[in-house]
Design an enzyme around this catalytic site. Sequence first.
Site, PDB file in Angstrom:
ATOM      1  CB  SER A 242      32.683  33.783  23.504  1.00 48.05           C
ATOM      2  OG  SER A 242      31.515  33.047  23.724  1.00 48.05           O
TER       3      SER A 242
ATOM      4  CG  ASP B 178      31.229  33.450  31.206  1.00 45.61           C
ATOM      5  OD1 ASP B 178      30.064  33.276  30.796  1.00 45.61           O
ATOM      6  OD2 ASP B 178      32.187  33.675  30.446  1.00 45.61           O
TER       7      ASP B 178
ATOM      8  CG  HIS C 237      30.715  35.648  28.148  1.00 44.70           C
ATOM      9  ND1 HIS C 237      31.500  34.520  28.151  1.00 44.70           N
ATOM     10  CD2 HIS C 237      30.318  35.816  26.855  1.00 44.70           C
ATOM     11  CE1 HIS C 237      31.575  34.024  26.934  1.00 44.70           C
ATOM     12  NE2 HIS C 237      30.883  34.791  26.122  1.00 44.70           N
TER      13      HIS C 237
END
Length: 282
Positions: A148, A224, A257
Amino acid sequence: MEQVSANLAFGGVQGVYKHASAATGTDMTFSVYVPLHADGAKLPVVWYLSGLTCTHANVTEKGEFRRACAELGLIFVAPDTSPRGEGVPDDAAAAYDFGLGAGFYVDATQPPFDRHYRMWSYVTEELPALIAGNFPADMSRQSIMGHSMGGHGALTIALRHPDRFKAVSAFSPIVAPGQVPWGEKALAGYLGDDRSAWRRHDAVALIEDGARVPGLLVDQGTADQFLEQQLRPELLKAACEAAAIPLTLNMREGYDHSYYFISTFMADHLRWHAGRLGAGTR
């Protein structure tokens, strides 16, 4: 450097360490896994940069990297994501996406963040020197990965240091922070409103401006929740195609995620890094 903890795992040592950082002006904590190795051996190093709200502990506790690192002979280093401590400014509204836990791997130029938020210098200069001086690390064989916000950091650091890092990969990276809300908030807050200054911390912009790496590996979950608004891997795909950079983009059906996703494919990434670092199963 102070050892906070040390635990045996797969024959190697998982350590957590703390030191006073000149770059950030604070104490910083990081973790290092060193696999079992012969006396005098120097091992390749994989850097892992974590995402928003994380510390060194998230991947250390949930990343499931140690078995693969032990098999492949890889040192695994996980820094924190921002400075912390008394006097370190946070987001005015205590939002999760700016300030503490959200350093974005830049050196801030805007007050009050410019005093402590110097994560670029910390990760690219100060901490590597500490690793080189205190661990059996072969600094001629380094690679970098992240998740991320940390995927953003890994991509930009590798693109700006192509001679240092032999491989780069990412899970769910923020590929174009200059084009998404997370990045626009962070880069404006840390670097100011001049968007030309943002381009050195934007993987897609760096590629457009001529930065190159031999290849990229990216894994992205299709479930996600941040995929369409914040991550936008299609922008990286288009930039790599235009620049003839080989990109392996794995869209993993149904994954989100979280570290459930990361831990599922961590060993795949480490094997990919090991092949480029001249490491392998022992």
